[in-house]
Write a protein that holds these residues in place. Structure first.
Motif, PDB file in Angstrom:
ATOM      1  N   PHE A  56       0.828  -1.181  -0.151  1.00 23.71           N
ATOM      2  CA  PHE A  56      -0.058   0.150   0.125  1.00 23.71           C
ATOM      3  C   PHE A  56       0.879   1.348  -0.112  1.00 23.71           C
ATOM      4  CE2 PHE A  56      -3.530  -2.678   1.055  1.00 23.71           C
ATOM      5  CZ  PHE A  56      -4.644  -1.920   0.382  1.00 23.71           C
ATOM      6  N   SER A  57       2.020   1.232   0.078  1.00 24.24           N
ATOM      7  CA  SER A  57       3.018   2.449   0.127  1.00 24.24           C
ATOM      8  C   SER A  57       3.252   2.571  -1.279  1.00 24.24           C
ATOM      9  CB  SER A  57       4.297   2.125   1.077  1.00 24.24           C
ATOM     10  OG  SER A  57       4.993   1.410   0.156  1.00 24.24           O
ATOM     11  N   ARG A  58       2.889   1.770  -2.177  1.00 25.49           N
ATOM     12  CA  ARG A  58       3.145   2.153  -3.508  1.00 25.49           C
ATOM     13  C   ARG A  58       1.813   1.777  -4.619  1.00 25.49           C
ATOM     14  NH1 ARG A  58       7.320  -1.220  -6.170  1.00 25.49           N
ATOM     15  NH2 ARG A  58       6.945  -2.951  -4.887  1.00 25.49           N
ATOM     16  N   GLY A  59       0.538   2.081  -3.869  1.00 23.02           N
ATOM     17  CA  GLY A  59      -0.646   1.653  -4.521  1.00 23.02           C
ATOM     18  C   GLY A  59      -1.926   2.260  -3.456  1.00 23.02           C
ATOM     19  N   ARG A  60      -3.056   2.220  -4.280  1.00 26.98           N
ATOM     20  CA  ARG A  60      -4.294   2.307  -3.447  1.00 26.98           C
ATOM     21  C   ARG A  60      -5.580   1.437  -3.928  1.00 26.98           C
ATOM     22  NH1 ARG A  60      -5.308   7.515  -2.014  1.00 26.98           N
ATOM     23  NH2 ARG A  60      -7.441   7.276  -2.259  1.00 26.98           N
TER      24      ARG A  60
ATOM     25  N   ASP B  26       4.436   3.581 -12.476  1.00 26.15           N
ATOM     26  CA  ASP B  26       5.596   3.022 -11.780  1.00 26.15           C
ATOM     27  C   ASP B  26       5.624   3.184 -10.366  1.00 26.15           C
ATOM     28  OD1 ASP B  26       6.383   2.204 -14.568  1.00 26.15           O
ATOM     29  OD2 ASP B  26       7.865   3.641 -14.550  1.00 26.15           O
ATOM     30  N   ASN B  27       5.451   2.296  -9.628  1.00 28.20           N
ATOM     31  CA  ASN B  27       5.649   2.434  -8.088  1.00 28.20           C
ATOM     32  C   ASN B  27       4.391   3.061  -7.546  1.00 28.20           C
ATOM     33  OD1 ASN B  27       8.083   1.003  -7.561  1.00 28.20           O
ATOM     34  ND2 ASN B  27       9.382   2.819  -8.274  1.00 28.20           N
ATOM     35  N   ASP B  28       3.465   2.959  -8.368  1.00 24.65           N
ATOM     36  CA  ASP B  28       2.165   3.707  -7.867  1.00 24.65           C
ATOM     37  C   ASP B  28       0.981   2.889  -8.572  1.00 24.65           C
ATOM     38  OD1 ASP B  28       0.162   5.521  -6.824  1.00 24.65           O
ATOM     39  OD2 ASP B  28       0.991   7.046  -8.036  1.00 24.65           O
TER      40      ASP B  28
ATOM     41  N   ARG C 281      -2.600   1.205  -8.831  1.00 24.00           N
ATOM     42  CA  ARG C 281      -3.939   1.532  -8.032  1.00 24.00           C
ATOM     43  C   ARG C 281      -4.735   0.494  -8.765  1.00 24.00           C
ATOM     44  NH1 ARG C 281      -3.692   8.248  -7.776  1.00 24.00           N
ATOM     45  NH2 ARG C 281      -1.397   8.200  -7.040  1.00 24.00           N
TER      46      ARG C 281
END
Lengths: 497, 497
Positions: free
Chosen positions: A223-227, A240-242, A244
Motif C-alpha cells: 500500500f505504500s506504492r498503490g491504492r 511505476d511504483n504507484d 492503483r
C-alpha cells in the motif's frame, strides 16, 4: 554518452510521460467530476501526442543501430534493446493518416456501439464496425510488413509480443474439443448438490473495503506504492511504483467486489514486482497480456478459489460482517465460489465456461481480419458458435455479438490473451506448488509469501527479459499447453474417483 | 489563421498542459502513496519543462506583435493580448541558468528549513536562505528590466500583477497605525465576557465531511466540477472546470475544518466562475492573489463569521452532530467564531491580528530584497517588529522568523497579498451588501445566491479583463483603501455605541 545510454535516458522520459498519463487516466475513471470531461480530454490528447512524438523520435533508429553493435552490454541491456526495437518498429510502422483515421473511426464506433447494444441493433453498428475493421486490417498489414508477420499475428503482437495464431489454434482446438463434454459432466455433478441460497446481507461498503484491504495485504500488495478505490469498471492502473486498483461494491453481494479485488491484486503484484532497475525501460515492463492475465487469474481462480484459501478466509469473512452459521463455513463457501453456469455474457462467466466465450471471439475475429467472412454475417456466426461451444443461443445480439467493447474500440487480437492467461495461470500455479511445497499450506494460514516469493523470482522480476515461451519454459519446464489447465478443472469440478 | 487565433490556440494547449499538472499536483498532495514520490517528481519535472518550452515558444513574439496591430479585436481579445504579453515578458525575462540555479537553491533551502524550524536554528538556515535571496534579487532585477519595474515590484508582479510597493506602503502604514491600539481595545472588550469552554466532541470525520459538503452546496459550489478531499495542508487546486478543495479533520474540534472548507470554497467559487469563453486563456484567469485571497476571506471572514451566517448554521451544526444546549445557540457560536488573541503564528491568527504578521513580513522582505538589512539580522528585526506591531516577542525562531516556508521556497513578494486580500474582501462585501440588499438576509436563510450572484457578475466572470485597481473601482466605486476594513473590525469587535 553511449548510444545505449541515450536510448535508456529517452525511454526514462517516455516512462515519465506514461506515468503522468496513467495517473490522469486513473483519475478520469475513479475521481474526476463529470463536468471536467472536456478539459480532461484536451489534456489527455495533448500528452498522448507528445508521448507519440517521443516514441517516434528520429534519433531512435540511429541510436538503436549503434547500440546493437555495442559489445559491452549486459544480458539485460541486450534484452532491453530487443524490446526497444520491437516497440519502435510498431510505433513507426503506421502512417500518421492511418493512426488519425483509426482514432476517429474508433470514437464514432464506440458511440454507435453504446446505442446499438442498448437497442440490440447490430445493423446500426455495421457501417461503423466495418470501418474500424478495415482500418485494423490496414494497420495489421502495415505492422506485419515491418515485423515480418501475417496480418492477424501483427495485431496480436500488440498485446502478446511473439504470439502466433498457429500456436493458439492448436491450444484452443485442444480446449474446444475438451470443454463441451467436460462442462456437461461438471454441471451434472453440480446438479447432484443443492444450490446455495444467497448469503444474507446487507454487507456495508466500509466493511467490504476493510475486508478487501486485509486480503490485499495478505496477498502481499504494497500500500505504500498503490491504492484501492472505486470505479464503474474495475481495473489495475496508475504508474511505476504507484499501482492503483479499483473495485465496485454491491451491498447485497460482497463476493463480486472481493473476487474482483483479488483479481486486480494479481495484476498489481506483477506491476509492483517488476524489476526496479529497469522500471521505466521496455525490458522492465510486464511480458504481455497473457502473462498479465495469468497473474490475476492465478490469484483469483487458482489460489483464492481453493479449499485452502477458504479455510483461511472463512473466519476472516465472518469477522468482517459479524456473520455465522453453516453457510459461512469454509466448505460451504468453497462450494459457492466454484459454482458454474452456462451463460451468454463473457464477463459473468466462470472458469469452466469462460474459454468457450474467448475461443468463439478468437475464431471470429481471425476470420473477419482475413476477410474470410462478411461482417454482416457476424450475428449468425456468433450464435452458431455459441451453440457449438456452449450449447446455448443468445436471444438477441445485445446478449450476443454486441456485448463487448473490444472490437468497436479497435482491440482486435486481444481476446485470446484471456484464455491463454487462464492456461498459463494453471501451469504456473502447478509449478509453484511443486517448487514450493509450502505454497498451498501457506495459503491455508493466510501466508502467501511462499507462493508470491516464487512468482516474484520467476515472473515479476523477469519483466520482459525473455520472450513469453522462454519465460514459461524457465519457470515451468515447458512451453504452454492445455494439460495442466484441464487437469485443474477436472480436479476441481468432477467428483473424485 | 490570424495571429490572434494562433496565440489563442497556443494558450489553449498551454492550458491543457497546466490542467494536467494541476491534477497531478492535487494527486501528489491528496492521493499519492508515499512510495510514488520519486516517479511522480520525474513526471512533474518533465511536464513543467514542456510547459515552459511552450510558454517561451519563439513564435509568440511575432504573433504578439502582429496581433497587437489587429484592428478587429474585441475588448476581451485586446485584454487577452495584454495578459499574454505580461505572461510572455515574465517567462522570457529570466535566463535559463538563473531558473535552474534558483530551482536548485530552493530545493536545498526547503530541506534545510524543515530541519532548522524543527530545531529552531536560524544560523543553520542562513547560508541556504542567503543563496535563495541572492537569486530572487537577480530574478527581480532581470524581470524588472524587462517590465520597467523596481526589483521588489517585479517580484510582487508574479503574484499581484500591477501591484506597487509604494501603494502597499501607504495602505499598510495606515493599518499599522490603527491596529495596535484597536487590538488593545478589542481585547479589553472581549475580556469583559467569559471565554467559552471547548464544545463537547468527538465530532466524527464523516459527520464533519457531510456538514462541509452541505455548507459548500449552500455557498454555491458546483460538485459536478470539483471535489472535496483530505490533505495535510488544505488548498484549492485542480484544473479548469475541475476545481478541487481539500481540508483536514480534527475529531476534537470541527470548527477548523469547517472554516477551512468555507475559506477554500471562496477560492473555488472564483475559479469555477471564471469566464467560460476564456477559461484556458490568460484573460480568463483570476485577477491575482490579492483578489483571490479576497474571495476566500470574503466567505470565511465577512460572510461566515457574521451573526446572519450563524443564525442559519447553528441548527445545521446541531443536526450534524446531534448536539444541543446553550453553547450551540447562534449567538454563542458567533461569539466563539469571533474570538481574538495575540499569537506568534500567522496561520493561527484571527482577522484582527493577522495583518500585523503580514505587515512585518512585507517590511522585512522589502528591506532584504533592497539589501538594506543584513540577512543575519532577520531574527532580531523580526522580534522587534513583533513587539512593535503586536506587543509580543517570540521565545524562539521556530515561533518567529522560521515559521513560514515562503522565503525558503522562493515566494518573495507573496506575503502582502494576504492582507490586501482581507481589505479587498471587506470593501467588496460592503459593496455587495449595498448593491444587493438581500445579501445578508439571504445568508441568514442559507441562501447565498444574492451575494454570490453579485460576486459572479462583478468579479468571477471578469477574469483578468481589467487591471486590479479598475476591477475594484468598477465593483465598489473606488480603488482599495483601508477604511472599510477598519470599519468592519470596529463594528464586529468593539462594543456598540
Amino acid at each position: 554518452m553511449s548510444a545505449y545510454a541515450s536510448l535508456s535516458g529517452h525511454f526514462d522520459r517516455i516512462a515519465a510521460m506514461s506515468n503522468a498519463i496513467g495517473i490522469l487516466q486513473w483519475d478520469s475513471d475513479a475521481m474526476m467530476p463529470t463536468g471536467a470531461a472536456g478539459a480532461r480530454a484536451e489534456s489527455m490528447a495533448l500528452l498522448r501526442v507528445l508521448q507519440h512524438e517521443m516514441a517516434v523520435d528520429p534519433r531512435l533508429g540511429d541510436w538503436l543501430a549503434e547500440a546493437e553493435g555495442d559489445a559491452d552490454l549486459t544480458d539485460w541491456e541486450r534484452a532491453n534493446l530487443r524490446e526497444i526495437r520491437r516497440v519502435w518498429s510498431v510505433q513507426t510502422a503506421l502512417p500518421a493518416d492511418l493512426v488519425a483515421a483509426s482514432s476517429k473511426a474508433v470514437s464514432a464506433c464506440e458511440m454507435a456501439w453504446r446505442q446499438a447494444r442498448a437497442e440490440s441493433d447490430f445493423p446500426s453498428l455495421l457501417p461503423y464496425l466495418a470501418e474500424v475493421l478495415k482500418l485494423q486490417r490496414e494497420a495489421g498489414v502495415a505492422k506485419g510488413e515491418r515485423l515480418g508477420l501475417g496480418v492477424y499475428d501483427a495485431l496480436l503482437n500488440d498485446y502478446e509480443p511473439g504470439g502466433r495464431a498457429q500456436k493458439i489454434d492448436a491450444l484452443f482446438d485442444d480446449l474446444a474439443a475438451f470443454l463441451p463434454g467436460f462442462t456437461e459432466e461438471a454441471l451434472a455433478a453440480q446438479a447432484r448438490r443443492p444450490a446455495p441460497a444467497p448469503l444474507e446481507g446487507p454487507f456495508p461498503v466500509e466493511a467490504q473495503r476493510r475486508l478487501g484491504t486485509r486480503i490485499m495485504t495478505a496477498l502481499g500488495y504494497d500500500f505504500s506504492r498503490g491504492r484501492l478505490d472505486v470505479s464503474t469498471h474495475p481495473f489495475c492502473g496508475g504508474a511505476d511504483n504507484d499501482v492503483r486498483i479499483t473495485t465496485r461494491y454491491d451491498e447485497t453481494d460482497f463476493s463480486k467486489a472481493l473476487m474482483g479485488v483479488i483479481h486486480e491484486t494479481g495484476h498489481a503484484l506483477y506491476e509492483q514486482g517488476r524489476p526496479a532497475a529497469y522500471m521505466g525501460q521496455p525490458v522492465g515492463q510486464a511480458r504481455g497480456m497473457s502473462v498479465h492475465e495469468s497473474q490475476s487469474l492465478l490469484m483469483e481462480m487458482q489460489a483464492c478459489r481453493s479449499p485452502q484459501f477458504l479455510a483461511y478466509a472463512a473466519p476472516v469473512m465472518r469477522e468482517a460482517f459479524g456473520a455465522s452459521g453453516p453457510d459461512w463455513e469454509a466448505e460451504a463457501l468453497w462450494r459457492r465460489y466454484t459454482r458454474i453456469e452456462r451463460g451468454f455474457i463473457r464477463v459473468d462467466a466462470d472458469e469452466v465456461t469462460y474459454p468457450a466465450h474467448v475461443i468463439l471471439r478468437y475464431r471470429l475475429e481471425k476470420a473477419l481480419i482475413a476477410d474470410a467472412m462478411p461482417l454482416a454475417e457476424l450475428p449468425m456466426a456468433w450464435n452458431a458458435g455459441m451453440k457449438d461451444l456452449l450449447g446455448i443461443i443468445p436471444p438477441n445480439d445485445a446478449l450476443g455479438c454486441l456485448q463487448d467493447i473490444h472490437w468497436p474500440s479497435g482491440g482486435w487480437g486481444y481476446f485470446p490473451t484471456y484464455t491463454l492467461g487462464a492456461m498459463t495461470a494453471a501451469q504456473l500455479f502447478d509449478a509453484a506448488c511443486r517448487a514450493e511445497p509450502d505454497a498451498l499450506p501457506g495459503i491455508a494460514r493466510g501466508d502467501f509469501a511462499p507462493l508470491v516469493g516464487w512468482l516474484r523470482t520467476n515472473i515479476y522480476e523477469q519483466g520482459s527479459r525473455y520472450e513469453t515461451d522462454e519465460l514459461l519454459t524457465r519457470a515451468t519446464g515447458r512451453p504452454l499447453d492445455a494439460s495442466v489447465f484441464k487437469a485443474h478443472l477436472a480436479r476441481r469440478y468432477l467428483p473424485a474417483g
